[in-house]
Structures are given as C-alpha cells and as structure tokens.
Design a protein around this motif. Structure first.
Motif, PDB file in Angstrom:
ATOM      1  N   VAL A  12       0.883  -1.091   0.013  1.00 49.89           N
ATOM      2  CA  VAL A  12      -0.071  -0.063   0.102  1.00 49.89           C
ATOM      3  C   VAL A  12       0.819   1.137   0.076  1.00 49.89           C
ATOM      4  O   VAL A  12       0.654   2.326  -0.673  1.00 49.89           O
ATOM      5  CB  VAL A  12      -0.924  -0.036   1.329  1.00 49.89           C
ATOM      6  N   THR A  13       2.017   1.374   0.757  1.00 47.20           N
ATOM      7  CA  THR A  13       2.913   2.198   0.799  1.00 47.20           C
ATOM      8  C   THR A  13       3.497   2.550  -0.472  1.00 47.20           C
ATOM      9  O   THR A  13       3.653   3.794  -1.084  1.00 47.20           O
ATOM     10  CB  THR A  13       4.019   2.149   1.867  1.00 47.20           C
ATOM     11  N   ILE A  14       3.819   1.561  -1.090  1.00 50.93           N
ATOM     12  CA  ILE A  14       4.612   1.799  -2.373  1.00 50.93           C
ATOM     13  C   ILE A  14       3.545   2.275  -3.772  1.00 50.93           C
ATOM     14  O   ILE A  14       3.813   2.997  -4.295  1.00 50.93           O
ATOM     15  CB  ILE A  14       4.828   0.210  -2.922  1.00 50.93           C
ATOM     16  N   LYS A  15       2.322   1.566  -3.547  1.00 53.31           N
ATOM     17  CA  LYS A  15       1.391   2.337  -4.274  1.00 53.31           C
ATOM     18  C   LYS A  15       1.159   3.829  -4.053  1.00 53.31           C
ATOM     19  O   LYS A  15       1.031   4.484  -5.018  1.00 53.31           O
ATOM     20  CB  LYS A  15      -0.247   1.674  -4.053  1.00 53.31           C
TER      21      LYS A  15
ATOM     22  N   LYS B 245      11.554   4.312   4.577  1.00 54.74           N
ATOM     23  CA  LYS B 245      10.810   3.369   5.166  1.00 54.74           C
ATOM     24  C   LYS B 245      10.578   2.007   4.313  1.00 54.74           C
ATOM     25  O   LYS B 245      10.787   1.073   4.974  1.00 54.74           O
ATOM     26  CB  LYS B 245       9.564   4.045   5.698  1.00 54.74           C
ATOM     27  N   THR B 246      10.122   2.301   3.181  1.00 58.80           N
ATOM     28  CA  THR B 246       9.817   1.191   2.555  1.00 58.80           C
ATOM     29  C   THR B 246      10.759   0.011   2.126  1.00 58.80           C
ATOM     30  O   THR B 246      11.025  -0.836   2.121  1.00 58.80           O
ATOM     31  CB  THR B 246       9.220   1.335   1.075  1.00 58.80           C
ATOM     32  N   GLN B 247      12.044   1.057   1.795  1.00 60.04           N
ATOM     33  CA  GLN B 247      13.397   0.323   1.458  1.00 60.04           C
ATOM     34  C   GLN B 247      13.847  -0.343   2.666  1.00 60.04           C
ATOM     35  O   GLN B 247      14.271  -1.825   2.689  1.00 60.04           O
ATOM     36  CB  GLN B 247      14.591   1.307   1.245  1.00 60.04           C
ATOM     37  N   ALA B 248      13.628  -0.136   3.868  1.00 60.57           N
ATOM     38  CA  ALA B 248      14.083  -0.743   5.034  1.00 60.57           C
ATOM     39  C   ALA B 248      13.310  -1.795   5.182  1.00 60.57           C
ATOM     40  O   ALA B 248      13.447  -3.052   5.578  1.00 60.57           O
ATOM     41  CB  ALA B 248      13.994   0.187   6.313  1.00 60.57           C
ATOM     42  N   ASP B 249      11.647  -1.530   5.166  1.00 64.13           N
ATOM     43  CA  ASP B 249      10.877  -2.717   5.220  1.00 64.13           C
ATOM     44  C   ASP B 249      11.325  -3.993   4.163  1.00 64.13           C
ATOM     45  O   ASP B 249      11.096  -5.179   4.471  1.00 64.13           O
ATOM     46  CB  ASP B 249       9.500  -2.363   4.663  1.00 64.13           C
ATOM     47  N   LEU B 250      11.654  -3.764   3.062  1.00 66.92           N
ATOM     48  CA  LEU B 250      11.888  -4.642   1.955  1.00 66.92           C
ATOM     49  C   LEU B 250      13.348  -5.694   2.678  1.00 66.92           C
ATOM     50  O   LEU B 250      13.383  -6.738   2.373  1.00 66.92           O
ATOM     51  CB  LEU B 250      12.366  -4.113   0.680  1.00 66.92           C
ATOM     52  N   GLU B 251      14.300  -4.584   3.085  1.00 59.89           N
ATOM     53  CA  GLU B 251      15.401  -5.347   3.745  1.00 59.89           C
ATOM     54  C   GLU B 251      14.888  -6.448   4.735  1.00 59.89           C
ATOM     55  O   GLU B 251      15.357  -7.424   4.868  1.00 59.89           O
ATOM     56  CB  GLU B 251      16.537  -4.160   4.158  1.00 59.89           C
ATOM     57  N   LEU B 252      14.252  -6.043   5.614  1.00 59.37           N
ATOM     58  CA  LEU B 252      13.576  -6.862   6.608  1.00 59.37           C
ATOM     59  C   LEU B 252      13.031  -8.006   6.418  1.00 59.37           C
ATOM     60  O   LEU B 252      13.257  -9.110   6.568  1.00 59.37           O
ATOM     61  CB  LEU B 252      12.773  -5.866   7.403  1.00 59.37           C
ATOM     62  N   LEU B 272      17.242  -1.680  -5.631  1.00 60.78           N
ATOM     63  CA  LEU B 272      16.576  -1.084  -6.786  1.00 60.78           C
ATOM     64  C   LEU B 272      15.894   0.307  -6.006  1.00 60.78           C
ATOM     65  O   LEU B 272      16.157   1.525  -6.491  1.00 60.78           O
ATOM     66  CB  LEU B 272      15.614  -1.702  -7.378  1.00 60.78           C
ATOM     67  N   LEU B 273      15.389   0.232  -4.655  1.00 62.82           N
ATOM     68  CA  LEU B 273      14.714   1.186  -4.103  1.00 62.82           C
ATOM     69  C   LEU B 273      15.796   1.982  -3.615  1.00 62.82           C
ATOM     70  O   LEU B 273      15.688   3.375  -3.607  1.00 62.82           O
ATOM     71  CB  LEU B 273      13.649   0.731  -3.006  1.00 62.82           C
ATOM     72  N   GLN B 274      16.918   1.711  -3.182  1.00 70.02           N
ATOM     73  CA  GLN B 274      17.981   2.640  -2.462  1.00 70.02           C
ATOM     74  C   GLN B 274      18.659   3.304  -3.819  1.00 70.02           C
ATOM     75  O   GLN B 274      18.744   4.593  -3.617  1.00 70.02           O
ATOM     76  CB  GLN B 274      19.072   1.575  -2.094  1.00 70.02           C
ATOM     77  N   GLU B 275      18.457   2.918  -4.823  1.00 69.27           N
ATOM     78  CA  GLU B 275      19.242   3.475  -6.100  1.00 69.27           C
ATOM     79  C   GLU B 275      18.140   4.721  -6.276  1.00 69.27           C
ATOM     80  O   GLU B 275      18.671   5.819  -6.709  1.00 69.27           O
ATOM     81  CB  GLU B 275      19.151   2.578  -7.239  1.00 69.27           C
ATOM     82  N   THR B 276      16.825   4.227  -6.277  1.00 71.16           N
ATOM     83  CA  THR B 276      15.836   5.434  -6.614  1.00 71.16           C
ATOM     84  C   THR B 276      16.115   6.490  -5.659  1.00 71.16           C
ATOM     85  O   THR B 276      15.906   7.482  -6.039  1.00 71.16           O
ATOM     86  CB  THR B 276      14.460   4.686  -6.555  1.00 71.16           C
ATOM     87  N   ILE B 277      16.103   6.088  -4.163  1.00 73.23           N
ATOM     88  CA  ILE B 277      16.360   7.083  -3.216  1.00 73.23           C
ATOM     89  C   ILE B 277      17.387   8.065  -3.626  1.00 73.23           C
ATOM     90  O   ILE B 277      17.292   9.306  -3.526  1.00 73.23           O
ATOM     91  CB  ILE B 277      16.637   6.697  -1.886  1.00 73.23           C
ATOM     92  N   ASN B 278      18.566   7.258  -4.000  1.00 72.07           N
ATOM     93  CA  ASN B 278      19.660   8.316  -4.171  1.00 72.07           C
ATOM     94  C   ASN B 278      19.308   9.095  -5.466  1.00 72.07           C
ATOM     95  O   ASN B 278      19.957  10.371  -5.340  1.00 72.07           O
ATOM     96  CB  ASN B 278      20.835   7.349  -4.541  1.00 72.07           C
TER      97      ASN B 278
END
Lengths: 68, 286
Positions: A12-15, B245-252, B272-278
C-alpha cells in the motif's frame, strides 16, 4: 500481524509513493525533475508488481490469512 | 498669466518631456552606465531646471536643447552597438588594477587613484586583504569589480561535488487576494488547481495577501491574518521518508523469509529502491 499483512502494508505504501511520484512528475516545471520523477515512478511500478506476486504466493500458502 | 501658473505648466510639460526622453534612451540612461550618459543626464536635468524656474527664458529653446541632447545620446548609443572601437572611445574601457594578485601601479597612476581609494573600493566589496584578490578591474563608471582567488571564494555545491536539482523561478500567483492569471499560466496551472490547493491549506482567497508557487507545484501563502498558522508544504520530504521506510521494510522481509526465491526478489527490490532514493534525494530535499 502476519507476514502477509506486513507485506500488504508495504504494498500500500509503495502504491502511495507511485501515485505521488506521478503527480509530482505532472506538477513539476523543470524538465530534468519531471524526467527523474517519471523514471522512478516506473521503477516503483516494477517493485509493486513483484510485491503483488509475492502476496498471491503467500495467500496460496496460508489461505487462512487471505484478505487480512 | 501670473508667474506661478507659468511655472506649474512648464514643470508639467518638462516632466513629460524628460520622462519621454529617458524612456526612449532606456535603462542605460537611468543607471548612467557610461561616461556619455552621465554627462547627458546631468545636462538634461539642469537645462530642465533652468527653463522651468527661469520665467524670462524661452520655453522652446530649452525643449530644443533637451531634444538635441537626447538625440545625440541616442545616436551615440546606436553607433556604440555597431562599432566596438566607437564604444571604447565614448564609454571608456575598464582598467585592470590587480592581476595575478599583484597591484599594477602604472595603471593606478594612469587612472589617478591612490592606494587608499582602491582599498576603500575593495572594502566595500568586503575584501580587506589585497593578497586575497586574483584580479580586479576599475570599471568605466568608477566602481571596482574583483575576482577572489579560488580558495577565498565562497563554497558552492559544485565545489563539494553535490548534485543539486535545478529550480525554475517561483511565480507569484496571488496578490492582495486577487489571482494573477498570467503568472498562473506561466506556472502551468489553472484556477481549479489553485482553488483545490487553497482548500487543502484551509484558507480562503480573500484572506491571502501573497501566494507563490515553486517549480514543484508547491503553494506557499502569506495571510492578512498573521495569527493563523499555515501548514508548510511537506509532500516531498514526507515522500522521501516513506521511500526510506519502504526500503527498510524490504530489507527486513528479505532477512525474515526462508524462501530463497523471495529472498532474492526482496534483496533485488531493496537495492533498486536504494538506487531510486539516491536519484531522487536532490529533488525531494527542501
């Protein structure tokens, strides 16, 4: 909280992020910023697809948590 | 006709004439950039003053003199644009005073400036040590332009290798509670968008003294009522936070799962998300 519900929350957050990036891409005036927002929105889209697939898998493995 | 009526009519007439003359001669005349404009400016002014107050003087002679001065200045400007040599002659050239950090005494003498005057000009630019200056030019109108040595210049993001997002100029779209439609068009927005944004902030249009929109489409307002706290636009910093936050969630998830295939998927997407954040950080900060 089950694993499935955690992953769903993340989805949901991603969306939300995807839609915000799209709206920023529309509202920005600078071409470079526009392109960056647009590109990243597409990247987020692929992550979203992966997560959706994973949720389907989880629901098949643990049908008792379906919909939660 | 009594004297005072005479003076009033003449004053108004000459005000108009001076206005038209400077309007034609342009911004350069007002800023008196070159020697010629400086002289013409003084002379035109004093002629006008003389004619307006001197009752016995002839009105037409005064006007004629102003027109002649205006015309000649215009002609000189026109010729200066087309010939570099001519403009060097009429407008003067800058004189290099400091080169490679060393004062050129000969040039100083040629311009008849003392070292005290040069230090005063440098101090006005917040330079107290002549050794800090790499290059300085005395401009034709007597002001000094100085280039500091690289190590004494203010630090810029480029020096530290930071990537900065380019920003367009903000547009002022509300003034005194009225919508500036042209600025709104420049910002690529419409009235509907503006009303929605105002509603989001919870303010009415009449209460807005000044409203500006930046190149990301964020609206900031200043209200007549200074007691009301208006929320600052926070969409972009919040977005950055939720990305992190989402990046950390995915790592978790990648650590928690036992399925190898999913582990790899989470890992890949976290990267991929880390790259996006950068990539987005310069645009989302501030």
């Amino acid at each position: 909280m089950t694993v499935a519900s955690n992953v769903k929350q993340c989805l949901v957050t991603i969306k939300g992020i995807e839609s915000q990036l799209s709206s920023l891409a529309f509202n920005s005036l600078d071409q470079e910023a526009k392109a960056a927002f647009h590109d990243t929105a597409l990247t987020i889209g692929t992550i979203k697809k992966d997560l959706q697939y994973r949720i389907l898998e989880l629901e098949r493995q643990e049908p008792q948590y379906k919909g939660s | 006709m009594p004297g005072w009526v005479f003076i009033i009519t003449r004053s108004l007439l000459f005000l108009l004439l001076l206005f038209i003359t400077t309007k034609i001669l342009g911004k350069k005349q007002i800023s008196e950039l070159s020697f010629f404009e400086y002289v013409a400016g003084i002379t035109i002014g004093s002629i006008a003053g003389e004619v307006v107050t001197g009752l016995e003087g002839n009105l037409y002679h005064g006007s004629l003199a102003i027109i002649v001065f205006g015309l000649v200045t215009y002609l000189v400007n026109f010729l200066s644009i087309h010939s570099k040599k001519f403009s060097d002659f009429t407008e003067g050239k800058g004189t290099v005073i400091i080169r490679d950090g060393k004062i050129l005494e000969d040039n100083l003498k040629k311009e008849r400036y003392t070292i005290d005057e040069i230090s005063t000009l440098l101090r006005q630019k917040n330079i107290f040590n002549v050794a800090d200056v790499e290059f300085a030019v005395l401009e034709p109108r007597g002001n000094l332009s100085a280039l500091l040595k690289k190590e004494n210049r203010p630090l810029t993001p480029k020096d530290v290798g930071m990537k900065m997002a380019n920003e367009k100029e903000p547009q002022t779209i509300i003034m005194d509670g009225a919508i500036m439609d042209e600025a709104l068009r420049w910002a690529g927005k419409g009235r509907d968008w503006l009303y929605t944004e105002l509603e989001k902030l919870g303010v009415t249009l009449d209460n807005v003294f000044l409203g500006q929109v930046n190149s990301y489409g964020d609206l900031t307002v200043d209200l007549y009522d200074d007691k009301i706290q208006v929320p600052q636009p926070q969409q972009r910093p919040l977005l950055l936070a939720s990305l992190k936050k989402t990046q950390a969630d995915l790592e978790l998830f990648s650590l928690a799962t036992e399925c190898e295939k999913s582990k790899a998927m989470y890992k890949k997407n976290a990267a991929l998300l880390q790259e996006t954040i950068n990539k987005l950080e310069p645009y989302l900060n501030g």
